[in-house]
Write a protein that holds these residues in place. Sequence first.
Motif, PDB file in Angstrom:
ATOM      1  N   ASP A   1     -16.993  -9.352  -1.958  1.00 11.44           N
ATOM      2  CA  ASP A   1     -16.274  -8.295  -2.641  1.00 11.44           C
ATOM      3  C   ASP A   1     -14.873  -8.340  -1.848  1.00 11.44           C
ATOM      4  OD1 ASP A   1     -19.320  -6.148  -3.065  1.00 11.44           O
ATOM      5  OD2 ASP A   1     -18.523  -7.694  -4.275  1.00 11.44           O
ATOM      6  N   MET A   2     -13.837  -8.017  -2.394  1.00 14.47           N
ATOM      7  CA  MET A   2     -12.597  -7.874  -1.537  1.00 14.47           C
ATOM      8  C   MET A   2     -12.130  -6.543  -1.895  1.00 14.47           C
ATOM      9  SD  MET A   2     -12.279 -10.915  -0.357  1.00 14.47           S
ATOM     10  CE  MET A   2     -10.684 -10.846   0.387  1.00 14.47           C
ATOM     11  N   GLY A   3     -11.261  -6.379  -0.797  1.00 19.41           N
ATOM     12  CA  GLY A   3     -10.661  -5.029  -1.004  1.00 19.41           C
ATOM     13  C   GLY A   3      -9.218  -4.910  -0.205  1.00 19.41           C
ATOM     14  N   TRP A   4      -8.610  -3.713  -0.645  1.00 18.45           N
ATOM     15  CA  TRP A   4      -7.311  -3.533   0.053  1.00 18.45           C
ATOM     16  C   TRP A   4      -7.349  -2.330   0.718  1.00 18.45           C
ATOM     17  CZ3 TRP A   4      -3.381  -6.702   0.452  1.00 18.45           C
ATOM     18  CH2 TRP A   4      -3.134  -7.921  -0.269  1.00 18.45           C
ATOM     19  N   PHE A   5      -6.985  -2.289   2.159  1.00 17.08           N
ATOM     20  CA  PHE A   5      -6.868  -0.756   2.721  1.00 17.08           C
ATOM     21  C   PHE A   5      -5.308  -0.701   3.173  1.00 17.08           C
ATOM     22  CE2 PHE A   5     -11.259   0.032   3.803  1.00 17.08           C
ATOM     23  CZ  PHE A   5     -11.977  -1.121   3.061  1.00 17.08           C
ATOM     24  N   ARG A   6      -5.117   0.648   3.664  1.00 15.33           N
ATOM     25  CA  ARG A   6      -3.623   0.766   4.116  1.00 15.33           C
ATOM     26  C   ARG A   6      -3.760   1.676   5.461  1.00 15.33           C
ATOM     27  NH1 ARG A   6      -0.947   4.031  -0.955  1.00 15.33           N
ATOM     28  NH2 ARG A   6      -2.162   6.020  -0.540  1.00 15.33           N
ATOM     29  N   GLN A   7      -2.656   1.523   6.246  1.00 17.51           N
ATOM     30  CA  GLN A   7      -2.643   2.532   7.335  1.00 17.51           C
ATOM     31  C   GLN A   7      -1.127   2.922   7.465  1.00 17.51           C
ATOM     32  OE1 GLN A   7      -4.126   1.142  11.326  1.00 17.51           O
ATOM     33  NE2 GLN A   7      -4.172   3.261  11.949  1.00 17.51           N
ATOM     34  N   GLY A   8      -1.070   4.230   7.043  1.00 16.19           N
ATOM     35  CA  GLY A   8       0.557   4.649   7.079  1.00 16.19           C
ATOM     36  C   GLY A   8       0.875   5.022   8.473  1.00 16.19           C
ATOM     37  N   PRO A   9       2.217   5.507   8.814  1.00 15.14           N
ATOM     38  CA  PRO A   9       2.585   6.109  10.084  1.00 15.14           C
ATOM     39  C   PRO A   9       1.809   7.127  10.525  1.00 15.14           C
ATOM     40  CG  PRO A   9       4.307   6.179   8.553  1.00 15.14           C
ATOM     41  CD  PRO A   9       3.276   5.386   7.733  1.00 15.14           C
TER      42      PRO A   9
ATOM     43  N   ALA B   1       2.943   2.320   3.907  1.00 16.81           N
ATOM     44  CA  ALA B   1       1.949   1.789   5.047  1.00 16.81           C
ATOM     45  C   ALA B   1       1.871   0.222   5.225  1.00 16.81           C
ATOM     46  CB  ALA B   1       0.576   2.221   4.436  1.00 16.81           C
ATOM     47  N   VAL B   2       1.130  -0.113   6.283  1.00 20.27           N
ATOM     48  CA  VAL B   2       0.729  -1.478   6.210  1.00 20.27           C
ATOM     49  C   VAL B   2      -0.642  -1.574   5.511  1.00 20.27           C
ATOM     50  CG1 VAL B   2       0.024  -3.276   7.840  1.00 20.27           C
ATOM     51  CG2 VAL B   2       1.670  -1.687   8.683  1.00 20.27           C
ATOM     52  N   TYR B   3      -0.432  -2.635   4.572  1.00 18.57           N
ATOM     53  CA  TYR B   3      -1.648  -3.090   3.830  1.00 18.57           C
ATOM     54  C   TYR B   3      -2.588  -3.963   4.301  1.00 18.57           C
ATOM     55  CZ  TYR B   3       0.293   0.403   0.279  1.00 18.57           C
ATOM     56  OH  TYR B   3       0.440   1.643  -0.265  1.00 18.57           O
TER      57      TYR B   3
END
Length: 121
Positions: free
Chosen positions: A33-41, A92-94
């Motif tokens: 399974d594949m996913g995308w996550f993000r981290q905002g400032p 964000a950084v994705y």
Amino acid sequence: QVQLVESGGGLVQAGGSLRLSCAASGHTFSAYDMGWFRQGPGKEREFVAAISWNGRNTIYTDSVKGRFTISRDNAKNTVSLQMNSLKPEDTAVYYCAANPPPEVDGHWIYWGQGTQVTVSS
């Protein structure tokens, strides 16, 4: 072992679109399974979207439903995130991540290096 490399980030105005891609190495990509996550400032990393190993099932966090679409091409070992109607809060950084099949211990065990998405207002 799966190695992941993201691309496609950049600067876009609010309301615009970007398409992120994640290229995977390893012959077992289609089992993950594949996913995308993000981290905002100043924020913790959060889940954005995921797609099952066969592409039949997808799931999204509420804030991106109707705007983002995750897809995959197992023949090309790629997973993509089409992002439309972007908002400044999407900045964000994705990260692309791989979740192994049940016979392998752990969740989201492989991660890419991240790609920056900046949405200006």
